[in-house]
Write an enzyme that holds these catalytic residues in place. Structure first.
Site, mmCIF file in Angstrom:
data_model
loop_
_atom_site.group_PDB
_atom_site.id
_atom_site.type_symbol
_atom_site.label_atom_id
_atom_site.label_comp_id
_atom_site.label_asym_id
_atom_site.label_seq_id
_atom_site.Cartn_x
_atom_site.Cartn_y
_atom_site.Cartn_z
ATOM 1 N N CYS A 229 0.866 -1.189 0.000
ATOM 2 C CA CYS A 229 0.000 0.000 0.000
ATOM 3 C C CYS A 229 0.894 1.228 0.000
ATOM 4 O O CYS A 229 0.928 2.006 0.960
ATOM 5 C CB CYS A 229 -0.930 0.016 1.209
ATOM 6 S SG CYS A 229 -1.923 -1.476 1.439
ATOM 7 N N CYS A 340 -1.801 4.430 10.446
ATOM 8 C CA CYS A 340 -1.590 5.669 11.187
ATOM 9 C C CYS A 340 -2.845 5.960 12.002
ATOM 10 O O CYS A 340 -3.341 7.074 12.049
ATOM 11 C CB CYS A 340 -1.225 6.836 10.275
ATOM 12 S SG CYS A 340 -2.394 7.174 8.951
#
Length: 386
Positions: A229, A340
């Site tokens: 990704c 995140c």
């Protein structure tokens, strides 16, 4: 521009945001229509706008509503000051109404926990579950601007050499303990864009926690790496700088459009994969799509747009990515799952579900970072097959 004119500009931009326009798009539109504004004015207006978005709940509660004008009044009230120069003349906001003047004179009301921490109410239990007693300090930090970090490209320069080079260019930076490659910029940030260190690839803008995640993965990975990704390629570049042969993949290849130029600048060899990935790979890093809750200081509008439904959608995507990467990992290989996000639903819970569904995998380690560590919020689970 006078302070009142800057506040009027912020009010205009915030109104555009409240009507559904992205903050960056609203700022760009205002900038194009306001050629009279200098770089300092633009920076000041930007700070006002993002300050109001980060503190939307508390500013709304103190300012009497969610309009751009109310948000500016709420920020002023929180700071214990009255807005100056609001006369309606020139580019200044119109004068305070009697109700607004009375509001500014009134004692500050008690705020709810969600208002005081500028957190959507429905997310408070999730942050409590994930962070425990650290939830309030973390959320309080998320109300402020994030530090500016650089990653030193160790394939080209040492951290000490870069600090000296930046200092000579009027940019102050210091080593940050979160990662061996991390520098925190403490002064001269606006000079970075044209600095030789950046344009010649000796540094890249990258959060310190993101760097720590890449280095943690590098410490256990062997052989060629698939960055599944990749997005803009920050972690791919960090891994290439550590000597790995990296192939970058993304479900939306357009996100990687700038990566070849950045790789050339950094002197990195990164293969950009346009189609589907095939395996097996000895090491895969999957920095999965997520809420971004660990980086809401940098993208605060996402905090207010996030919903339980979107969380469920992301959980499904994260599970699919883990399953796809498992099939691409060689026996004995390592899979790094990163987000995140600060939420257990996207982190520990996803990994636990994966291990329950995928026999033959084991957890090597997991690490959670929050703004209390200095950078953004990040999570990394290192998994081994067989």
């Amino acid at each position: 521009m006078k302070p009142a004119a800057r506040e009027a500009a912020a009010i205009e931009i915030l109104e555009s945001w409240r009507e559904g326009r992205a903050v960056e798009a609203a700022l760009t539109a205002w900038g194009r229509a306001s050629r009279f504004a200098g770089s300092g004015d633009r920076e000041a207006v930007r700070d006002l706008v993002f300050g109001a978005v980060r503190r939307f709940r508390s500013a709304s509660a103190l300012g009497g509503g969610g309009s751009g004008r109310a948000l500016m009044l709420g920020l002023a009230r929180a700071e214990g000051r009255a807005p100056e120069g609001w006369t309606g003349e020139g580019h200044a906001p119109v004068a305070l109404s009697p109700a607004e003047a009375a509001l500014m004179e009134a004692p500050l009301p008690p705020l709810t926990r969600g208002e005081a921490l500028d957190c959507p109410e429905w997310l408070l239990p999730a942050f409590d579950a994930a962070l425990g007693g650290a939830a309030d300090p973390v959320l309080a930090l998320m109300r402020d601007r994030a530090p500016v970090f650089l990653r030193v490209n160790r394939a080209k320069a040492s951290r000490e050499a870069v600090i000296a080079e930046l200092a000579a260019a009027g940019i102050e930076a210091r080593a940050h303990p979160l990662a061996e490659t991390a520098l925190e910029v403490t002064a001269g940030t606006r000079k970075l864009r044209n600095s030789a260190a950046l344009t010649e690839g000796r540094v890249e803008l990258q959060d310190a926690a993101s760097q720590a995640v890449a280095l943690d993965f590098a410490a256990v990975a062997t052989g060629p790496v698939l960055d599944y990704c990749a997005g803009g390629g920050g972690k791919a570049l960090a891994l290439a700088a550590e000597g790995f042969a990296v192939t970058a993949h993304d479900a939306e290849p357009r996100r990687m459009s700038d990566l070849p130029a950045r790789a050339r600048r950094a002197g990195a060899q990164i293969k950009v994969l346009a189609g589907e990935a095939s395996g097996p790979w000895p090491a895969i890093l999957a920095d999965a799509p997520c809420s971004g809750s660990g980086s809401w200081r940098r993208a605060p509008e996402a905090k207010w747009a996030f919903t339980p439904g979107r969380l469920a959608e992301l959980n499904a995507v994260q599970a699919q990515i883990l399953t796809a990467c498992a099939a691409l990992t060689a026996p004995g290989g390592v899979l790094g799952y990163a987000t995140c996000s600060l939420l257990r639903e996207e982190n520990e819970d996803r990994v636990a579900a994966f291990l329950a569904e995928q026999p033959g995998w084991r957890l090597i380690s997991e690490r959670r970072l929050s703004p209390l560590d200095g950078g953004d919020g990040f999570y990394l689970a290192l998994l081994r097959r067989g």
